[in-house]
Structures are given as C-alpha cells and as structure tokens.
Design an enzyme around this catalytic site. Structure first.
Site, mmCIF file in Angstrom:
data_model
loop_
_atom_site.group_PDB
_atom_site.id
_atom_site.type_symbol
_atom_site.label_atom_id
_atom_site.label_comp_id
_atom_site.label_asym_id
_atom_site.label_seq_id
_atom_site.Cartn_x
_atom_site.Cartn_y
_atom_site.Cartn_z
ATOM 1 C CB THR A 117 -5.873 -9.585 15.018
ATOM 2 O OG1 THR A 117 -5.964 -10.612 16.002
ATOM 3 C CG2 THR A 117 -7.037 -8.614 15.159
ATOM 4 C CB ALA A 157 -0.952 -0.009 1.200
ATOM 5 C CB CYS A 183 22.414 3.535 2.245
ATOM 6 S SG CYS A 183 21.946 4.829 3.351
#
Ligand code: PLP
Length: 373
Positions: free
Chosen positions: A231, A194, A319
C-alpha cells in the site's frame, strides 16, 4: 546550551513545505491508492502527481520511478534482483550496497571491488577495466556519504551504456547537492532517499530505466506494476516530491552559502589545529562535507566531547550499539585504522549559520587542545 547540527549526511530536518503538504495529506488523503472508489482515486492522484514531479526532477519518465521504503531498500533491490552475472562495485559504497553485494557473494556471485585513490575517488578506467562479457551489473555511488567525494559516474555510465551493461548508482547523498539526471548519468538504476534532502524518513525511490530486467524484492499485490507492491504512502510521496522540488530549486544558492561555511570551517579548524587534515580531495566534493582527521585524537572521544558541548557530528560510519566501527571508506583510501579512527565527519545544511561555524571551530580547538594537554 545552543545546539549545532552538523550531521546532515545522516539525516536532515524536514522542510516546512514538505511538512505542510504531509499534514494535509495525512489528514485528508487517507484512502488506499489501490481502491477504485473516490477515496482511493484521491490517494492515487497524490501518489502519481508526486511520482511525476520526482521523475521530472531527475529526467526520468514517471513509469520508471518506483517508491520504496528508502535508500537501503532501493540499493538492496537494485543489487539483489538483477539477472545473475559477475558484478563490479567499489570498496567505498554505503553499507546498504556493500552488504547486498556480500549477500550476493555468499550465493556464489563473483564481485570485484575497486579501490579509490587517497583522494577518495575511484578511477573510471579501474571500474571499466573489470567489466567483462559476463558482467551483469556495475554499481558505483554518485557521491560518497563519508567524504562527500563525487565519483566519475558520468564517464562510467556513458561507457557502460555503449556496452549494454546495466549500471546502478546510489545517488542518495548526491540528490539535491549536484545535478542528477538519469540520462546524463547513463544509469539503468538509481537509488534516492527523501530524508537526506529534507523529506520524510522511510521513503525513497528506485529509478528503473524501462527495459531493465529487474525482478521483485518485495512480493505482494499489483501496486507499482506488481514490481514493488505494498500500500502506497501518499503523505510520504507528497513530502518527498515537495522536498526534492525545493532542494533542486535552491541548490545553487543554498549550495554556495553552505560551501562557503564549509570552507570557513576547514580554514578555522586548520588555523587553530594546524596538523588537522582534510580527508579526501577539496574539489569534486559535495558542498556540505568536511571530513577532518585530528592526528593523535580518538575520534569517538572527540565526538562525545563535541556532543556534550552541543555539536552533533559523526565518526563517518554510524556507531552501532555504542561501538564505532572503523570506516571502510577511509581505510580503502589508504588511511591506517588508527588514522581512520582519528577522523570526524561534519556535514552542513541549509539551517546552519556562520555564527554556528565560528562557534564550532572554537569548540573543536578547545577540546582538541584539552585532549592533547
Ligand atoms: C543514507 C544512505 C543510504 C540509506 O538510505 P536510507 O533511506 O536511510 O535507508 C544509502 N546510501 C547512501 C549513500 C546514504 O547516504
């Protein structure tokens, strides 16, 4: 100092719509979606509505969409939990997929890695040529996170579907930038995250075509058919759905605007630093991405100077603890270690402006000329 964010492939700012939906869900829909009482049913509804909306946007059935903690989990799950067999992948996958394949190899699985051309793309036939009767999984990313180069996944997926070989694609960078449809990609498994398209961090999906014989990565209760227990996070789910809806909705308009700014950035940089080169091909590339090499310039030093002037970009690979590893993607494309270390990734997003791009080009050329003097 005006700050300019050009690192959208690392993460993107949360979309307003997603934020609003998330806040109201966090406040009001805090039940456990596995509970049978009204509090639980309300949470269940938020999760399932989000699942349906996301499924519709990628051409999947809701029951084929599993929420995960993000792209890394989805890649790891898809790669580690398929029935054993020879695997084919590429040398330019994200670390999540790359290191999952390394783990598989340590357990004795044979893994073939296809090299891209200098243009950043693998050839479909190079991938398909490696597929044999004992091949259990092919994994090729939809678009690369360092160069933005779109891979020939449709061609690969179509052929693999005919041959009945499971195909996974990491679509984390592609989703929201190019049309992604699980049927036209012919994939059995697809990863998405997302936060790469304006949703919240810590949530993603693995699309699993029904009939794909995948096992569990996470063990627990009966949530998500027992295949991905734990959950569920209603706020994350609604945030992801809202963000993806908006991203797909504005893909064309925002895409054209961002592509134009990206092309302008490349042009302005080349005008001021004539020996700067674009890594990877110009066409067949995500609209957000410009990966540019500045010959003779140390990329991490340039990155730090840019940061001091308020411009956030990336050295390709993340990095870790201040150490920038040489990009495995650029070296696989045939760049030397030195050439790879001279490269910087700029990834643009919807909130960037033409003024910022103009200013960035000026800052880049100022620093590069100064470093060369
Ligand atoms: C960011 C990224 C991932 C990892 O996703 P997370 O949600 O950050 O774990 C995987 N693959 C690609 C191509 C990515 O760009």
């Amino acid at each position: 100092m005006e700050k300019i964010y050009l690192d959208h492939a690392a993460t993107s700012p949360l979309r307003e719509k997603a934020l609003e939906k998330m806040i109201s869900t966090l406040k009001d829909v805090w039940g456990n979606a596995a509970s049978v009482h009204s509090f639980g049913r309300e949470a269940r509804r938020a999760v399932e509505e989000s699942r349906e909306r996301i499924a519709a946007l990628i051409g999947a059935k809701p029951g084929e969409v599993y929420f995960t903690s993000g792209g890394s989990e989805s890649d790891t799950w898809a790669i580690l939990c398929m029935p054993s067999g020879h695997c084919v992948t590429t040398a330019i996958e994200h670390h999540a997929a790359m290191n999952a394949f390394e783990a598989l190899e340590k357990r004795g699985t044979r893994v073939d890695r296809v090299l891209p051309g200098r243009d950043g793309a693998v050839k479909a036939e190079d991938v398909l040529d490696r597929v044999g009767p004992d091949t259990g999984l092919v994994s090729v990313m939809t678009a690369n996170n360092e160069t933005g180069v779109i891979q020939p996944v449709k061609e690969i997926g179509e052929k693999l579907r005919e041959r009945g070989v499971p195909f996974h694609t990491d679509a984390v960078q592609a989703l929201g930038q190019i049309p992604v449809d699980v049927d036209s990609l012919g994939c059995s498994l697809l990863s998405a995250s997302a936060h790469k398209f304006g949703g919240p961090k810590g949530i993603g999906i693995l699309y699993i075509r029904s009939g794909t014989g995948i096992g569990n990565l996470i063990h627990g209760g009966l949530q998500q058919r027992g295949l991905r227990p734990g959950t569920e996070d209603p706020a994350g789910c609604v945030g992801m759905a809202a963000a993806l809806e908006e991203a797909v909705d504005e893909m064309e308009d925002a895409g054209n605007r961002i592509r134009e700014m990206r092309d302008t950035l490349i042009r302005l940089v080349r005008e001021r630093v004539p020996d700067a080169v674009l890594n990877g091909r110009t066409e067949g590339r995500l609209f957000c991405n410009a990966n540019i090499r500045f010959p003779g310039i140390d990329g991490s030093a340039l990155l730090m100077r840019l940061d001091m002037e308020g411009v956030a970009a990336s050295a390709g690979s993340a990095c870790t603890a201040g150490v920038v590893e040489t990009s495995h993607v650029l070296t696989a494309m045939g760049l030397t270690e030195k050439e790879a270390s001279e490269s910087i990734r700029f990834t643009l997003g919807r909130e960037n402006t033409p003024q910022e791009i103009q200013r960035t080009a000026e800052i880049i050329s100022g620093i590069v000329n100064d470093m060369r003097a």
